[in-house]
Scaffold this active site. Structure first.
Site, short mmCIF file in Angstrom:
data_model
loop_
_atom_site.label_atom_id
_atom_site.label_comp_id
_atom_site.label_asym_id
_atom_site.label_seq_id
_atom_site.Cartn_x
_atom_site.Cartn_y
_atom_site.Cartn_z
N TYR A 1 -1.94 9.32 -14.26
CA TYR A 1 -1.69 10.65 -14.79
C TYR A 1 -2.21 11.72 -13.85
O TYR A 1 -2.94 11.41 -12.90
CB TYR A 1 -2.34 10.80 -16.17
CG TYR A 1 -3.84 11.00 -16.13
CD1 TYR A 1 -4.70 9.94 -15.89
CD2 TYR A 1 -4.39 12.26 -16.33
CE1 TYR A 1 -6.07 10.13 -15.83
CE2 TYR A 1 -5.76 12.46 -16.28
CZ TYR A 1 -6.60 11.38 -16.03
OH TYR A 1 -7.95 11.58 -15.97
N LEU B 1 -14.86 -12.26 -21.56
CA LEU B 1 -14.55 -12.10 -22.97
C LEU B 1 -14.91 -13.42 -23.66
O LEU B 1 -14.58 -14.49 -23.16
CB LEU B 1 -13.05 -11.82 -23.15
CG LEU B 1 -12.61 -11.63 -24.60
CD1 LEU B 1 -13.05 -10.27 -25.12
CD2 LEU B 1 -11.12 -11.79 -24.73
N LYS C 1 -12.65 -6.56 -26.09
CA LYS C 1 -11.23 -6.89 -25.91
C LYS C 1 -10.41 -5.61 -25.92
O LYS C 1 -9.62 -5.35 -26.83
CB LYS C 1 -10.78 -7.87 -27.01
CG LYS C 1 -9.52 -8.64 -26.62
CD LYS C 1 -9.32 -9.83 -27.51
CE LYS C 1 -7.97 -10.48 -27.31
NZ LYS C 1 -7.73 -10.92 -25.93
N ARG D 1 5.59 -7.53 -24.44
CA ARG D 1 4.22 -7.61 -23.92
C ARG D 1 3.99 -8.89 -23.12
O ARG D 1 4.12 -9.99 -23.63
CB ARG D 1 3.20 -7.54 -25.07
CG ARG D 1 1.77 -7.40 -24.55
CD ARG D 1 0.75 -7.38 -25.67
NE ARG D 1 -0.61 -7.23 -25.16
CZ ARG D 1 -1.31 -8.24 -24.63
NH1 ARG D 1 -0.80 -9.45 -24.55
NH2 ARG D 1 -2.53 -8.02 -24.18
N GLU E 1 -13.77 -15.36 -15.28
CA GLU E 1 -12.73 -15.82 -16.22
C GLU E 1 -11.37 -15.52 -15.62
O GLU E 1 -11.28 -14.95 -14.53
CB GLU E 1 -12.89 -15.13 -17.58
CG GLU E 1 -12.65 -13.63 -17.51
CD GLU E 1 -12.73 -12.92 -18.86
OE1 GLU E 1 -12.37 -13.53 -19.87
OE2 GLU E 1 -13.13 -11.74 -18.86
N ARG F 1 -1.39 13.12 -4.88
CA ARG F 1 -2.28 12.10 -5.47
C ARG F 1 -1.51 11.23 -6.45
O ARG F 1 -1.73 10.01 -6.52
CB ARG F 1 -3.47 12.78 -6.16
CG ARG F 1 -4.49 11.75 -6.66
CD ARG F 1 -5.76 12.41 -7.15
NE ARG F 1 -5.52 13.26 -8.30
CZ ARG F 1 -6.44 14.06 -8.84
NH1 ARG F 1 -7.67 14.10 -8.34
NH2 ARG F 1 -6.16 14.81 -9.87
N1 PMP Z 1 -10.29 -13.65 -21.34
C1 PMP Z 1 -9.39 -12.64 -21.32
C2 PMP Z 1 -9.54 -11.55 -20.30
C3 PMP Z 1 -8.33 -12.62 -22.25
O1 PMP Z 1 -7.44 -11.62 -22.24
C4 PMP Z 1 -8.23 -13.70 -23.19
C5 PMP Z 1 -7.13 -13.80 -24.21
N2 PMP Z 1 -6.24 -12.90 -24.42
C6 PMP Z 1 -9.18 -14.72 -23.16
C7 PMP Z 1 -10.20 -14.65 -22.23
C8 PMP Z 1 -9.12 -15.87 -24.15
O2 PMP Z 1 -9.46 -15.42 -25.44
P1 PMP Z 1 -8.90 -16.15 -26.76
O3 PMP Z 1 -9.28 -17.59 -26.65
O4 PMP Z 1 -9.59 -15.44 -27.88
O5 PMP Z 1 -7.42 -15.96 -26.75
#
Ligand code: PMP
Length: 286
Positions: A33, A207, A149, A100, A182, A52
């Site tokens: 933006y 997460l 999340k 999505r 992760e 920019r």
């Molecule tokens: N890490 C990230 C970044 C995610 O987006 C997800 C799932 N969408 C997970 C881990 C796995 O989480 P879950 O087992 O609750 O789907």
């Protein structure tokens, strides 16, 4: 006077202005933006703001929603229709509307463009400037809070797109110490040559996946040795098995990391047994 917004080709009443729920800005914060001052009915530093914008779009590989000359007309028209003499014009470009999925949508998907304009009373800003303002300090952790999340998924989107372009399905993020945190949308696991199941502890840096939590229950029931600790990329490359977990993947074996074969290059026994048992441990709500 009612406000007018420009939304994807139309000038509409601000109160009714809307983008689709599957707009990638809404789903992934996959957009950029600019905010530009309007002074005496004229744009201030338009050239720099547009430069920019072009740079930001280029960095995340979103196409210009329209030629720059047309965009400049839309900015002016939005200012005009809102009769802004002093204020701001806001513009946002996103990667458009698509089902999505983290990966970039079909390249034919048009980017979304929203432009709004708002009048402000310059006297108010002057009054604030006369008094001065207070600030607080806060750790610069933009954005360390991956334990939340949030829909702020642009880094994940870019990582997964890079994986796709490298012929892979997932990208594993690596921290400053060379340890895997992760995946872009999954939790990461390995099985060591000694048969220990390793996944990063969920205090920070990842997460806390629901599937991860349930798989830890499955592993306990199967009397597998589990270590919740970080593992390095080197450890992963030397692992007997690797796999990812998420609500949409259950446990899915990983057979190659950065082009290198893991174990014997075939899905491993631990990932398979966890996958098979997952639904006996997950809660199914009637
Ligand atoms: N890490 C990230 C970044 C995610 O987006 C997800 C799932 N969408 C997970 C881990 C796995 O989480 P879950 O087992 O609750 O789907």
């Amino acid at each position: 006077m009612s406000r007018i917004a420009y939304v994807n080709g139309q000038y509409v009443a601000h109160a009714q202005a809307a983008v689709h729920i599957e707009d990638r800005g809404y789903q992934f914060a996959d957009g950029v933006y600019e905010v530009c001052e309007v002074r005496g009915g004229h744009l201030v530093d338009e050239r720099r703001h547009i430069e920019r914008l072009v740079r930001s779009l280029g960095e995340i590989r979103i196409a210009l929603p329209m030629p720059l000359a047309a965009l400049k007309v839309v900015l002016r028209e939005t200012i005009r229709r809102n009769r802004v003499r002093h204020g701001f014009v806001y513009l946002q470009v996103t990667r458009g509307v698509a089902r999505r999925d983290h990966y970039f949508p079909d390249p034919a998907t048009p980017p979304s463009l929203v432009v709004t304009a708002r009048a402000v009373d310059p006297a108010k800003g002057e009054a604030v400037a006369r008094e001065g303002i207070a600030v607080i300090t806060t750790p610069d952790n933009r954005w360390e809070r991956v334990d939340i999340k949030t829909v702020g998924l642009l880094p994940n989107v870019l990582a997964k797109q890079a994986a796709k372009e490298a012929g892979a399905r997932e990208a594993w993020f690596v921290d400053g110490e060379g340890r895997v945190t992760e995946g872009g949308s999954t939790n990461a696991w390995i099985v060591t040559p000694e048969g220990r199941l390793v996944t990063r502890h969920a205090d920070s840096g990842i997460l806390r996946g629901i599937t991860r939590t349930v798989m830890l229950d499955v592993a306990e029931q199967l009397q597998l040795t589990v270590e919740e600790r970080p593992f390095t990329v080197a450890e992963a490359l030397a692992a007997r098995e690797a796999f990812v977990t998420s609500a949409t993947n259950f446990a899915t074996p990983v057979v190659r990391i950065d082009g290198q074969i893991i174990g014997d290059g075939r899905p491993g026994a631990v990932a398979r047994v966890l996958r098979e048992n997952f639904h006996s441990f997950a809660e199914v709500t009637p």
